[in-house]
Write an enzyme that holds these catalytic residues in place. Structure first.
Site, PDB file in Angstrom:
ATOM      1  CB  SER A  52      39.154  53.308  34.352  1.00 51.05           C
ATOM      2  OG  SER A  52      38.640  52.578  33.919  1.00 51.05           O
TER       3      SER A  52
ATOM      4  CG  ASP B 255      41.124  47.733  39.212  1.00 52.54           C
ATOM      5  OD1 ASP B 255      39.676  47.412  38.957  1.00 52.54           O
ATOM      6  OD2 ASP B 255      41.566  48.618  38.912  1.00 52.54           O
TER       7      ASP B 255
END
Ligand SMILES: *[C@@H]1O[C@H](CO)[C@@H](O)[C@H](O)[C@H]1NC(C)=O
Ligand SMILES: *[C@@H]1O[C@H](CO)[C@@H](O)[C@H](O)[C@H]1NC(C)=O
Ligand SMILES: *[C@@H]1O[C@H](CO)[C@@H](O)[C@H](O)[C@H]1NC(C)=O
Length: 559
Positions: free
Chosen positions: A208, A486
């Site tokens: 991330s 995602d």
């Protein structure tokens, strides 16, 4: 439990949750003022679960994901860092880290696998040291595994408070310099050999926000970072983040997406009809929530469950599926509130309410769901405005070290952006059109008044991130790994906007089918027990890291 708590995201995450059993929003402030923000929701949930599980495993020794007592196996250590790498000040702080030496085999070319803790307490990353990607790669290579906490998070706090001025050393440049200084100088406790970079090969992993950092480290410090893996690495910073919701809309069960799009259209329309607006809010138990933006923001909270999915049922959330199921409930189900409803028109599936408001069944169900799961969490004696309103500036003035929500908030306000907004009009939306960049960004002004030494810019300078490569970031031995569904994929090199690349050993470029947020970071002690697509990515990662290491040459042997 009604207290500010620190938990954060990766991506992007930040503030956390004060309500037991709930997620998808953040809460802060001694009076229990709440901000309902997706940003907080996202990874938050996962981290809450991981933290809870880690605590459980420490007390019971039973959890299959953890060693019998990883707390004892992984004590914390501290490395001394300058507060400011770019001046000659003398202020220092301890940067916390943990090491896994289970598989370490001393040799000239033993690697160090370091996981960047990103925007949360490094403690939340210990499961990755124990059974996740760090353990997996350390085991495969005979290396040392490390979790390195990010400055300002967890216990790596260099300042006495989180005022605008005190936060001025929380930026990409300083934190990258921390990592470089650590790699070049750390002396691991219990290990006699010098494992510093560039004398040993370091593999830098992040997921991330930390994934973007891993990629940045490979670009900024190529002599120290031998290899890097950016998982769900958000190398594209952007002011707007509507694509996040659009991924969810396109990836969710089509029935659920259609229900949401339909609900949002209806709600947005009714909100512009003055005499029906209050009746609609009342149905959600939010009659006294003054601003429509706060109302629709709260309604978007369940979208945070999408990011909280993990392939491992022991740590993943099923909240999104439960939310979708709640929207589908037959009329008259368990949540049906007698007296609130006058009738039900079966043909149009409209529920007839007092006051002249008729709502589709799905909107009625949405309202019951929000009332039950979110509004009910607002403590007795506290108004919904106090719980869910965001327009009271005084709610943002706590600058003590317990106001940890300020950290990632500061980073998005200064360099990263990612303000949640609705997509352009021609694209269907699962969140209200009233969600705008200005609404989400107003927190920056409320929370960070100008200091003496630092002023938060009117809008974040995302150039500071994107200049390092953006969608196109690339280097030999920089792996890019993303999840197909995602919600952060639009900010990675796997965005639809980014060019396709070949997937090679030297420059791996991989998508995990059905994957959400950094799915490869999680692992089971026994790889063979993992779902095929996870086992597969782990085997591929082992393969390319091993191949990279075969090419390693100690600087001592180079001419
Ligand atoms: C720090 O000190 C060195 C040596 O005295 C000097 O060359 C350098 O310019 C100083 N750096 C800063 C940022 O003040
Ligand atoms: C924050 O910390 C700084 C540095 O220690 C101090 O000068 C300042 O007065 C503090 N501000 C607040 C509001 O606590
Ligand atoms: C934004 O960041 C870039 C890269 O660090 C820098 O060159 C530029 O001057 C910054 N822009 C502003 C307005 O500060």
């Amino acid at each position: 439990m009604w207290r500010p708590a620190l938990l954060t995201i990766a991506s992007l995450a930040s503030v956390s949750v004060a309500f037991p059993g709930s997620n998808s929003f953040r809460a802060f402030g001694p009076q229990g003022i709440n901000l309902w923000k997706l940003k907080a929701a996202r990874e938050q949930r996962t981290q809450d679960i991981l933290t809870a599980q880690y605590a459980d495993s420490q007390s019971s020794g039973q959890h299959p994901l953890s060693a019998p007592n990883p707390g004892a196996e992984f004590p914390e250590h501290y490395f001394t860092q300058p507060l400011d790498h770019f001046s000659n000040g003398s202020h220092t702080f301890g940067q916390r880290y943990w090491i896994n030496t289970r598989h370490y085999q001393p040799s000239e070319d033993a690697p160090v696998i370091v996981l960047d803790g990103g925007e949360t307490s490094g403690e939340n990353r210990i499961p990755f040291l124990d059974t996740g990607i760090v353990e997996i790669l350390a085991k495969a290579t005979g290396g040392v595994g490390v979790v390195l906490e990010h400055r300002y998070y967890g216990r790596s706090v260099p300042v006495e408070n989180f005022t605008t001025d005190s936060l001025r050393w929380l930026n990409n440049e300083q934190s990258a310099a921390d990592s470089a200084h650590f790699m070049a100088n750390v002396k691991f406790p219990g290990i006699d050999e010098d494992l510093t970079a560039p004398n040993h090969p370091w593999i830098y992993y992040g997921g991330s926000y930390a994934g973007a950092r891993a990629a940045h480290m490979k670009i900024l410090y190529p002599d120290l970072v031998y290899g890097a893996i950016a998982s769900s690495g958000v190398t594209h910073a952007d002011i707007e983040n509507w694509r996040y919701m659009d991924i969810i809309r396109r990836a969710a069960d089509p029935e659920c997406s259609a229900n949401l799009v339909h609900s949002v259209e209806f709600i947005d329309t009714v909100l512009s009809v003055p005499h029906l607006r209050i009746a609609l809010k009342q149905l959600f138990g939010l009659k006294d929530l003054e601003y429509d933006e706060d109302f629709v923001s709260l309604l978007s909270s369940p979208m945070g469950y999408w990011q909280a999915k993990v392939w491992d049922p022991a740590v993943g959330s099923t909240g999104f599926e439960e939310f979708c199921a709640a929207l589908e409930k037959p009329f008259g189900g368990a949540d049906f509130v007698e007296g609130e409803v006058i009738g039900y028109n079966i043909q149009s599936q409209m529920i007839v309410l007092p006051g002249g408001l008729n709502v589709p069944k799905v909107v009625y169900n949405y309202a019951q769901y929000i009332k039950e799961n979110f509004v009910s969490q607002c403590p007795e004696g506290t108004s919904v405005e106090e719980c869910f309103g965001t327009y009271d500036d005084s709610a943002y003035q706590d600058t003590s070290l317990s106001a940890t929500w300020r950290l990632w908030q500061f980073q998005i306000c200064t360099q990263w952006g990612y303000f949640f907004n609705a997509p352009p009009p021609e694209i269907p939306s699962i969140v209200s059109r009233r969600l705008t960049v200005d609404y989400d960004a107003k927190t920056c002004k409320q929370a960070f008044p100008p200091g003496k030494h630092f002023i938060v810019p009117p809008m974040p300078n995302v150039t500071a991130v994107n200049i390092l490569g953006d969608y196109y970031i690339a280097a030999d031995r920089l792996a890019i790994i993303d999840g197909e569904v995602d919600p952060w994929r639009p900010d990675t090199p796997h965005a639809d906007e980014a060019p396709l690349r070949a997937d090679t050993i030297l420059r791996p470029f991989k998508v995990i089918p059905g994957g959400v947020h950094h799915y490869d970071e999680y692992g089971l002690r026994d790889l063979w027990e993992e779902p095929p697509e996870i086992e597969n990515i782990h085997l591929e990662m082992i393969e390319f890291v091993e191949e990279w290491l075969l090419d390693w040459q100690s600087p001592k042997w180079k001419d």
